[in-house]
Design a protein around this motif. Structure first.
Motif, short mmCIF file in Angstrom:
data_model
loop_
_atom_site.label_atom_id
_atom_site.label_comp_id
_atom_site.label_asym_id
_atom_site.label_seq_id
_atom_site.Cartn_x
_atom_site.Cartn_y
_atom_site.Cartn_z
N GLY A 1 34.97 45.16 38.78
CA GLY A 1 33.97 45.28 37.74
C GLY A 1 34.52 45.60 36.37
O GLY A 1 33.80 45.52 35.39
N TYR A 2 35.78 46.00 36.27
CA TYR A 2 36.35 46.26 34.96
C TYR A 2 36.51 44.93 34.22
O TYR A 2 36.89 43.92 34.79
CB TYR A 2 37.72 46.92 35.07
N SER A 3 36.25 44.94 32.93
CA SER A 3 36.36 43.71 32.15
C SER A 3 37.82 43.41 31.87
O SER A 3 38.67 44.31 31.91
CB SER A 3 35.61 43.86 30.83
N PRO A 4 38.15 42.16 31.56
CA PRO A 4 39.54 41.81 31.21
C PRO A 4 40.06 42.65 30.05
O PRO A 4 41.24 42.99 30.01
CB PRO A 4 39.44 40.33 30.84
N ASP A 5 39.19 42.99 29.10
CA ASP A 5 39.63 43.79 27.96
C ASP A 5 40.07 45.19 28.37
O ASP A 5 40.97 45.77 27.76
CB ASP A 5 38.50 43.90 26.92
N ASP A 6 39.45 45.73 29.42
CA ASP A 6 39.83 47.06 29.90
C ASP A 6 41.30 47.07 30.32
O ASP A 6 42.00 48.05 30.11
CB ASP A 6 38.96 47.48 31.09
N LEU A 7 41.75 45.99 30.94
CA LEU A 7 43.11 45.93 31.46
C LEU A 7 44.13 45.55 30.40
O LEU A 7 45.32 45.52 30.68
CB LEU A 7 43.17 44.93 32.62
N LYS A 8 43.65 45.29 29.20
CA LYS A 8 44.55 44.99 28.09
C LYS A 8 44.68 46.16 27.12
O LYS A 8 45.49 46.11 26.20
CB LYS A 8 44.04 43.76 27.33
N CYS A 9 43.90 47.19 27.36
CA CYS A 9 43.88 48.35 26.46
C CYS A 9 44.84 49.42 26.98
O CYS A 9 44.64 49.98 28.05
CB CYS A 9 42.46 48.91 26.36
N THR A 10 45.87 49.71 26.21
CA THR A 10 46.89 50.68 26.65
C THR A 10 46.28 52.05 26.90
O THR A 10 46.65 52.75 27.86
CB THR A 10 48.00 50.80 25.59
N LEU A 11 45.35 52.46 26.06
CA LEU A 11 44.72 53.76 26.25
C LEU A 11 43.98 53.85 27.57
O LEU A 11 44.09 54.84 28.30
CB LEU A 11 43.76 54.06 25.10
N ILE B 1 46.32 43.61 41.76
CA ILE B 1 45.07 43.99 42.44
C ILE B 1 43.89 43.28 41.80
O ILE B 1 43.03 42.72 42.48
CB ILE B 1 44.89 45.52 42.39
N ASP B 2 43.86 43.28 40.48
CA ASP B 2 42.75 42.65 39.76
C ASP B 2 42.69 41.15 40.03
O ASP B 2 41.62 40.60 40.32
CB ASP B 2 42.91 42.91 38.26
N GLU B 3 43.82 40.48 39.93
CA GLU B 3 43.85 39.04 40.15
C GLU B 3 43.50 38.68 41.59
O GLU B 3 42.79 37.71 41.85
CB GLU B 3 45.23 38.49 39.79
N THR B 4 43.98 39.48 42.54
CA THR B 4 43.69 39.21 43.95
C THR B 4 42.21 39.37 44.24
O THR B 4 41.61 38.55 44.95
CB THR B 4 44.51 40.15 44.86
N ASN B 5 41.61 40.41 43.70
CA ASN B 5 40.19 40.65 43.96
C ASN B 5 39.28 39.57 43.37
O ASN B 5 38.13 39.41 43.79
CB ASN B 5 39.78 42.02 43.41
N LYS B 6 39.79 38.83 42.40
CA LYS B 6 39.02 37.71 41.85
C LYS B 6 39.00 36.52 42.80
O LYS B 6 38.09 35.68 42.73
CB LYS B 6 39.61 37.28 40.50
N LYS B 7 40.01 36.46 43.68
CA LYS B 7 40.18 35.27 44.52
C LYS B 7 39.77 35.48 45.97
O LYS B 7 39.31 34.55 46.63
CB LYS B 7 41.66 34.82 44.48
N THR B 8 39.93 36.68 46.49
CA THR B 8 39.67 36.90 47.91
C THR B 8 38.18 37.05 48.18
O THR B 8 37.41 37.46 47.31
CB THR B 8 40.40 38.17 48.41
N ARG B 9 37.79 36.74 49.41
CA ARG B 9 36.37 36.81 49.79
C ARG B 9 36.12 37.81 50.92
O ARG B 9 35.05 38.40 51.00
CB ARG B 9 35.89 35.42 50.23
N ASN B 10 37.08 37.98 51.80
CA ASN B 10 36.85 38.77 53.01
C ASN B 10 37.39 40.19 52.93
O ASN B 10 37.03 41.04 53.74
CB ASN B 10 37.47 38.05 54.21
N TYR B 11 38.28 40.45 51.99
CA TYR B 11 38.85 41.80 51.84
C TYR B 11 39.08 42.06 50.36
O TYR B 11 38.99 41.15 49.53
CB TYR B 11 40.16 41.93 52.63
N TRP B 12 39.37 43.31 50.03
CA TRP B 12 39.64 43.65 48.64
C TRP B 12 40.73 44.72 48.58
O TRP B 12 41.02 45.41 49.55
CB TRP B 12 38.38 44.13 47.93
N LEU B 13 41.34 44.81 47.41
CA LEU B 13 42.44 45.74 47.18
C LEU B 13 41.99 46.86 46.24
O LEU B 13 41.00 46.73 45.53
CB LEU B 13 43.65 45.02 46.58
N GLY B 14 42.75 47.95 46.23
CA GLY B 14 42.46 49.06 45.33
C GLY B 14 43.70 49.90 45.11
O GLY B 14 44.69 49.78 45.83
#
Length: 354
Positions: A33-43, A80-93
């Motif tokens: 649920g985090y937006s792409p911008d969240d993962l680009k912000c160093t803070l 983790i973020d990229e994988t969770n966009k692609k997988t359907r049956n499991y998720w990472l954290g």
């Protein structure tokens, strides 16, 4: 002043109070649920890194080491973020391994003796003790039947083989005697040294042999785990032991045999667990990439089906914060003889007379 304060002061404009409120609500540190911008912000990445570090008790001896770990953390987070966009049956954290590279993770937490494994003779299906079983339950969960102790944590000691073997022995002991007794992995690490190598790897079948030939295994409370190798402590006459009468191998690459055995007791199995998806598994029915060779000992404790996905329930030894409270559901019926992560390639289970 934190490690990143000088950098962060230049980046105040990249976040808002609403963003901090969102992070505060995400206490499980899932990036779903985090937006792409969240993962680009160093803070924001630093905020997540600091919160994650506090959650898992992380301490770094130098600024350089912390910066290095932050870079690894970011790389793992992006995976983790990229994988969770692609997988359907499991998720990472995120979990306690998020500041480790794959190589570091493999060296610290995987410890199956694959060199010995390559020399093992295969078990014949004709010799399989449960070969004549015809009717199987649709599902079985030995946790619900009181045959599985709490999830344990091997720490950064390659003793997975000991935890796998102990969980299987705890299971058959409860099934036969009605008593669920937590047993000592540390005794195996310290004392089963003729073929097994403590924190440097081993094999469950050797552990079963040790337990059988040494009169049994001590309780965990009598020989507690310390996450490192130690000197073998002599057994006292008044110490209570849990014994087995032998062990059996599962026929290699045979899912039906695995289910037949699982319907009767928990099973020690070897799997491939060096892939990053396995490292950061958080939930669901896992059918991702695991690695290229069997390198980790775990315990299968049941099987079932959800939303048309068949799975095997596996107890791991990385503590209750990993996966589904220390467990992983691994997909079955995938059309591969060796199964997901090679789960059918190396299986064995202890025998105990009633």
């Amino acid at each position: 002043m934190t490690l990143f304060s000088s950098t962060l002061s230049l980046l105040v404009l990249c976040f808002s109070c609403a963003d901090f409120a969102y992070y505060a609500l995400a206490r499980d540190f899932s990036i779903l649920g985090y937006s792409p911008d969240d993962l680009k912000c160093t803070l924001k990445l630093n905020t997540l890194f600091e919160s994650w570090g506090a959650e898992h008790g992380k301490f770094y001896e130098s600024i350089d080491d912390k910066l290095h770990r932050f870079e690894i953390f970011k790389e793992n987070l992006m995976h983790i973020d990229e994988t969770n966009k692609k997988t359907r049956n499991y998720w990472l954290g995120l979990n306690e391994f998020a500041d480790l590279s794959q190589e570091e993770f493999r060296n610290r937490y995987l410890g199956l003796n694959v060199d010995y494994l390559e020399k093992q003779e295969e078990s014949s299906p004709e010799d399989f003790v449960y070969k004549d079983v015809v009717s199987l339950p649709k599902s079985i969960d030995w946790r619900e039947n009181g045959a599985v102790t709490n999830v344990k944590n091997q720490g950064s000691c390659g003793s997975c083989w000991a935890f796998s073997a102990v969980a299987a022995v705890e299971g058959i002991n409860q099934i036969v005697t009605g008593n669920l007794t937590s047993l000592s992995e540390q005794e195996l690490v310290d004392c089963d040294t003729s073929l097994n190598k403590g924190c440097h790897g081993g094999l469950m079948e050797h552990a079963f042999t040790y337990i059988m030939t040494h009169g049994g295994l001590r309780k965990e409370e009598d020989y507690p785990y310390v996450m490192k190798e130690g000197t073998c402590k002599e057994k006292k006459e008044q110490t209570e032991l849990v014994s087995i009468n032998g062990y059996h191998k599962l026929p290699k690459n045979n899912e039906e045999s695995m289910l037949k055995a699982l319907a009767h007791q928990p099973i020690s199995v070897g799997i491939s667990a060096s892939g990053r998806d396995f490292q950061f598994y958080r939930g669901g029915v896992f059918d991702g990439f695991c690695g290229f060779r069997v390198d980790h000992g775990v315990t299968a404790v049941g099987y079932g089906t959800t939303k048309d996905l068949d799975y095997i329930i596996v107890k791991n030894s990385w503590g209750p914060k990993w996966g589904e409270k220390g467990y992983i559901r691994m997909r079955r019926n995938i059309g591969m003889s060796e199964g997901i992560c090679g789960i059918y390639s190396l299986g064995s289970f202890p025998a105990k007379n009633k």
